[in-house]
Design a protein around this motif. Structure first.
Motif, PDB file in Angstrom:
ATOM      1  N   VAL A 102       0.543  -1.294   0.006  1.00  0.00           N
ATOM      2  CA  VAL A 102       0.062   0.118  -0.015  1.00  0.00           C
ATOM      3  C   VAL A 102       0.826   1.305  -0.130  1.00  0.00           C
ATOM      4  O   VAL A 102       1.784   1.436   1.002  1.00  0.00           O
ATOM      5  CB  VAL A 102      -0.985   0.071   1.316  1.00  0.00           C
ATOM      6  CG1 VAL A 102      -1.697   1.264   1.241  1.00  0.00           C
ATOM      7  CG2 VAL A 102      -1.791  -1.109   1.423  1.00  0.00           C
ATOM      8  N   ALA A 103       0.677   2.089  -0.963  1.00  0.00           N
ATOM      9  CA  ALA A 103       1.332   3.478  -0.931  1.00  0.00           C
ATOM     10  C   ALA A 103      -0.206   4.340  -0.596  1.00  0.00           C
ATOM     11  O   ALA A 103      -0.812   4.504  -1.567  1.00  0.00           O
ATOM     12  CB  ALA A 103       1.740   3.643  -2.406  1.00  0.00           C
ATOM     13  N   ALA A 104      -0.172   4.919   0.583  1.00  0.00           N
ATOM     14  CA  ALA A 104      -1.391   5.483   0.936  1.00  0.00           C
ATOM     15  C   ALA A 104      -1.414   6.903   0.491  1.00  0.00           C
ATOM     16  O   ALA A 104      -0.478   7.512   0.486  1.00  0.00           O
ATOM     17  CB  ALA A 104      -1.236   5.585   2.500  1.00  0.00           C
ATOM     18  N   ILE A 105      -2.650   7.361   0.295  1.00  0.00           N
ATOM     19  CA  ILE A 105      -2.849   8.851  -0.185  1.00  0.00           C
ATOM     20  C   ILE A 105      -2.890   9.677   1.177  1.00  0.00           C
ATOM     21  O   ILE A 105      -1.832  10.578   1.279  1.00  0.00           O
ATOM     22  CB  ILE A 105      -4.143   8.957  -0.637  1.00  0.00           C
ATOM     23  CG1 ILE A 105      -4.363   8.276  -2.049  1.00  0.00           C
ATOM     24  CG2 ILE A 105      -4.660  10.406  -0.768  1.00  0.00           C
ATOM     25  CD1 ILE A 105      -5.664   8.021  -2.623  1.00  0.00           C
ATOM     26  N   ASP A 106      -3.338   9.194   2.065  1.00  0.00           N
ATOM     27  CA  ASP A 106      -3.507   9.922   3.552  1.00  0.00           C
ATOM     28  C   ASP A 106      -2.878   8.659   4.481  1.00  0.00           C
ATOM     29  O   ASP A 106      -3.622   7.827   4.836  1.00  0.00           O
ATOM     30  CB  ASP A 106      -4.831  10.329   3.976  1.00  0.00           C
ATOM     31  CG  ASP A 106      -4.702  11.004   5.052  1.00  0.00           C
ATOM     32  OD1 ASP A 106      -4.169  10.369   5.834  1.00  0.00           O
ATOM     33  OD2 ASP A 106      -5.529  11.953   5.573  1.00  0.00           O
ATOM     34  N   GLY A 107      -1.805   8.876   4.989  1.00  0.00           N
ATOM     35  CA  GLY A 107      -0.940   8.153   5.642  1.00  0.00           C
ATOM     36  C   GLY A 107      -1.982   7.392   7.143  1.00  0.00           C
ATOM     37  O   GLY A 107      -1.375   6.617   7.607  1.00  0.00           O
ATOM     38  N   THR A 108      -2.860   8.371   7.582  1.00  0.00           N
ATOM     39  CA  THR A 108      -3.449   7.937   8.786  1.00  0.00           C
ATOM     40  C   THR A 108      -4.972   7.534   8.413  1.00  0.00           C
ATOM     41  O   THR A 108      -5.896   7.316   9.369  1.00  0.00           O
ATOM     42  CB  THR A 108      -3.861   9.142   9.469  1.00  0.00           C
ATOM     43  OG1 THR A 108      -4.480  10.281   8.991  1.00  0.00           O
ATOM     44  CG2 THR A 108      -2.311   9.828   9.867  1.00  0.00           C
ATOM     45  N   ALA A 109      -5.236   7.296   7.131  1.00  0.00           N
ATOM     46  CA  ALA A 109      -6.718   7.050   6.746  1.00  0.00           C
ATOM     47  C   ALA A 109      -7.233   5.608   6.474  1.00  0.00           C
ATOM     48  O   ALA A 109      -8.300   5.416   6.447  1.00  0.00           O
ATOM     49  CB  ALA A 109      -6.926   7.904   5.482  1.00  0.00           C
ATOM     50  N   LEU A 110      -6.334   4.780   6.882  1.00  0.00           N
ATOM     51  CA  LEU A 110      -6.743   3.270   6.630  1.00  0.00           C
ATOM     52  C   LEU A 110      -6.840   2.250   7.555  1.00  0.00           C
ATOM     53  O   LEU A 110      -6.794   1.159   7.359  1.00  0.00           O
ATOM     54  CB  LEU A 110      -5.560   2.705   5.428  1.00  0.00           C
ATOM     55  CG  LEU A 110      -5.454   3.529   4.102  1.00  0.00           C
ATOM     56  CD1 LEU A 110      -4.284   3.000   3.276  1.00  0.00           C
ATOM     57  CD2 LEU A 110      -6.633   3.455   3.397  1.00  0.00           C
ATOM     58  N   SER A 111      -6.976   2.958   8.755  1.00  0.00           N
ATOM     59  CA  SER A 111      -6.789   2.011   9.896  1.00  0.00           C
ATOM     60  C   SER A 111      -8.067   1.088   9.963  1.00  0.00           C
ATOM     61  O   SER A 111      -7.652  -0.158  10.461  1.00  0.00           O
ATOM     62  CB  SER A 111      -7.044   2.791  11.367  1.00  0.00           C
ATOM     63  OG  SER A 111      -6.116   3.877  11.338  1.00  0.00           O
ATOM     64  N   GLY A 112      -9.304   1.297   9.510  1.00  0.00           N
ATOM     65  CA  GLY A 112     -10.434   0.278   9.410  1.00  0.00           C
ATOM     66  C   GLY A 112      -9.923  -0.779   8.554  1.00  0.00           C
ATOM     67  O   GLY A 112      -9.930  -2.000   8.822  1.00  0.00           O
ATOM     68  N   GLN A 113      -9.147  -0.431   7.610  1.00  0.00           N
ATOM     69  CA  GLN A 113      -8.911  -1.465   6.330  1.00  0.00           C
ATOM     70  C   GLN A 113      -7.693  -2.425   6.961  1.00  0.00           C
ATOM     71  O   GLN A 113      -7.948  -3.553   6.844  1.00  0.00           O
ATOM     72  CB  GLN A 113      -8.512  -0.750   5.074  1.00  0.00           C
ATOM     73  CG  GLN A 113      -9.535  -0.189   4.024  1.00  0.00           C
ATOM     74  CD  GLN A 113     -10.208   0.863   4.663  1.00  0.00           C
ATOM     75  OE1 GLN A 113      -9.814   1.463   5.478  1.00  0.00           O
ATOM     76  NE2 GLN A 113     -11.507   0.698   4.478  1.00  0.00           N
ATOM     77  N   LEU A 114      -6.837  -1.734   7.557  1.00  0.00           N
ATOM     78  CA  LEU A 114      -5.838  -2.612   8.128  1.00  0.00           C
ATOM     79  C   LEU A 114      -6.163  -3.404   9.191  1.00  0.00           C
ATOM     80  O   LEU A 114      -5.618  -4.324   9.446  1.00  0.00           O
ATOM     81  CB  LEU A 114      -4.660  -1.519   8.439  1.00  0.00           C
ATOM     82  CG  LEU A 114      -4.286  -0.656   7.236  1.00  0.00           C
ATOM     83  CD1 LEU A 114      -2.916   0.176   7.504  1.00  0.00           C
ATOM     84  CD2 LEU A 114      -3.689  -1.659   5.948  1.00  0.00           C
ATOM     85  N   GLN A 115      -6.946  -2.871  10.022  1.00  0.00           N
ATOM     86  CA  GLN A 115      -7.478  -3.769  11.137  1.00  0.00           C
ATOM     87  C   GLN A 115      -8.167  -5.235  10.399  1.00  0.00           C
ATOM     88  O   GLN A 115      -7.772  -6.290  10.877  1.00  0.00           O
ATOM     89  CB  GLN A 115      -8.320  -3.154  12.075  1.00  0.00           C
ATOM     90  CG  GLN A 115      -8.987  -3.819  13.095  1.00  0.00           C
ATOM     91  CD  GLN A 115      -7.830  -4.107  14.166  1.00  0.00           C
ATOM     92  OE1 GLN A 115      -6.910  -3.372  14.485  1.00  0.00           O
ATOM     93  NE2 GLN A 115      -7.607  -5.650  14.338  1.00  0.00           N
TER      94      GLN A 115
END
Ligand code: GAL
Length: 380
Positions: A102-115
Motif C-alpha cells: 500500500v502506498a497511502a494517499i493519507d497515511g492515517t486514513a486506512l486504520s479500518g482496512q488494516l484492522q
C-alpha cells in the motif's frame, strides 16, 4: 466507534467474499506461509494516483515483478481520493488477498482496512509512504527520505553557487533571496523531506546567506496539499504578488517534487522569468519525472532527486516473498520510522541527485529513460 463498525462490516464482507470464492482456487486471506505455491497467492497493490508518472511507474514495476515471481496481482490506483483507496483495499481483502502493498494517499486514513487485514492474517507492506497510527503495518520499503531533503537543499546551494557539487564552498557568498515549498501534510514523507532540507538551509537562513522574503518557512506555511502542481503554481503566483511586486528577483526555490517544481516554473514564466533579463531561479525537484528531466536537460529546472522505482518495486517484491513464504523480510533500518504506534521495520534505498550533466549517466545509461524520452519529455 465508526472505525470499529467499519472493521466489523469489512470482516463480515470478508466472510461472504471467502464463501463466494470457495472452491474457485482463491487462497483466501492469510495464505502466507501455508506452503501454497505462488500462482495460488494474490497480492493486492494499492497505489495513490495515476496523475503522476512516478506512481504509474511504481505500480507497473511492482505488478510486473510480482507477476514474474508467479503471483496473482490486483493493482489499483485511487485517483488521489481517500474513499476510493479505502474501498479498493476493502475489495482486495474480500477477494482473498494474501498480502497487501500500500502506498497511502493519507497515511492515517486506512486504520479500518488494516484492522480487517490483520484480522484476516494478511501482512501489509507500506510502500514508499509510511502508514501511520496503526500497529497493523508489518514492513516499510522506501528511500532514505531525510537524505532526499538534504540532497534537495544541497542542489539548491550548488545551483546558487554557494557550494560545489562535492559540498566544498562555491564561488558565491550571497545573500540570495529564496522561497520554500513542501509536500502534503497527510504524507509522512513530506516531513522527512522538509526536515532533511532544513537541516542544511536553516543555518544559512539564520546567518542571512539565504533570505526567505515571504517569511514563510514552517512546513504548515509552505505545504502543498496532495502535492498538486496547480496548488503550487497558485502559491508561487501569490508569493510573486505579495512579496516580490517591487521587482526583486527570486534566486532559488526549494521544491520537494517535480510536479510542484513544474507548477512553480509555470508561475515564474507567466510572470516574465526565463528571458535574458530575468533568468529563472534555481528550482529543485524529486522523482526524475520525464517532463522535469526534459526541463533539466534544457536548463529550465535545475535538478531532481532520482529514486529508482524499479529498485523500490524489487525491494517490495523481496519483502512480499519473505512474508508469503512464512518468513520475515530483512530490514536495514529499525529505528527511524515510528508511525505513532510502533517503529516499523524498514528497508531504505539510496537516492541520487540529477543535474543537466549527469542525465545521460544516471538515467539513460541505466535504461530508466531513453535519450529520445528525455528529448521529447515523454516516455515511450
Ligand atoms: C511522496 C514521494 C515522492 C513524491 C510525492 C508526490 O510520498 O515519496 O517521491 O512522489 O509523494 O507523489
Amino acid at each position: 466507534m465508526w472505525k470499529r463498525v467499519r472493521a466489523v462490516a469489512v470482516g463480515a464482507l470478508l466472510v461472504v467474499g471467502l464463501a463466494a470464492c470457495g472452491g474457485e482456487g482463491a487462497s483466501g486471506g492469510g495464505g502466507a506461509g501455508t506452503g501454497a505455491s505462488a500462482e495460488d497467492l494474490l497480492v493486492g497493490v494499492a497505489m495513490p494516483t495515476q496523475t503522476s508518472e512516478r506512481w504509474i511507474a511504481d505500480g507497473n514495476s511492482v505488478r510486473d515483478q510480482l507477476s514474474e515471481a508467479g503471483y496473482q496481482v490486483d493493482l489499483q490506483f485511487a485517483n488521489d481520493d481517500i474513499p476510493t483507496q479505502s474501498q479498493q483495499i476493502d475489495q482486495m481483502i474480500t477477494r482473498g488477498a494474501d498480502l497487501l502493498v500500500v502506498a497511502a494517499i493519507d497515511g492515517t486514513a486506512l486504520s479500518g482496512q488494516l484492522q480487517a487485514a490483520a484480522d484476516a492474517g494478511i501482512p501489509v507492506i507500506s510502500y514508499d509512504r509510511l502508514i501511520r497510527d496503526t500497529e497493523n503495518v508489518d514492513f516499510y520499503v522506501t528511500f532514505d527520505n531525510f537524505q532526499v531533503g538534504v540532497a534537495q537543499a544541497n542542489a539548491l546551494l550548488t545551483g546558487l553557487g554557494l557550494q560545489n557539487e562535492d559540498g566544498t564552498p562555491g564561488p558565491e557568498t550571497g545573500p540570495f533571496v529564496v522561497e520554500l515549498f513542501a509536500g502534503s501534510l497527510d504524507d509522512n514523507n513530506a516531513f522527512f523531506f522538509y526536515d532533511g532540507a532544513m537541516s542544511v538551509l536553516q543555518p544559512l537562513i539564520d546567518d542571512g546567506t539565504l533570505v526567505v522574503r515571504s517569511g514563510q518557512t514552517t512546513i504548515e506555511q509552505i505545504a502543498t496539499l496532495r502535492w498538486a502542481q496547480e496548488t503550487a503554481q497558485r502559491r508561487m503566483e501569490d508569493l510573486l504578488t505579495s512579496a516580490y511586486s517591487d521587482g526583486t528577483p527570486v534566486a532559488g526555490v526549494l521544491s520537494p517534487y517535480d510536479g510542484i517544481s513544474r507548477g512553480i516554473i509555470t508561475a515564474l514564466q507567466n510572470a516574465g522569468y526565463g528571458g535574458p533579463d530575468r533568468p529563472l531561479p534555481v528550482v529543485t525537484g524529486q522523482d526524475a519525472e520525464i517532463a522535469s528531466v526534459n526541463l533539466i536537460s534544457r536548463g529550465v529546472q535545475n535538478s531532481t532527486i532520482f529514486k529508482d522505482t524499479r529498485e523500490l518495486a524489487a525491494q517490495a517484491v523481496v519483502a512480499a516473498q519473505a512474508f508469503l513464504e512464512g518468513g520475515v523480510p530483512e530490514a536495514n533500518d529499525t529505528t527511524t520510522y515510528d508511525n505513532g504506534v510502533k517503529v516499523v521495520p524498514s528497508y531504505l534505498l539510496p537516492v541520487q541527485t540529477v543535474y543537466q550533466e549527469n542525465i545521460q549517466q544516471v538515467l539513460v545509461d541505466s535504461g530508466y529513460y531513453t535519450a529520445e524520452d528525455v528529448e521529447r519529455g515523454q516516455q515511450g
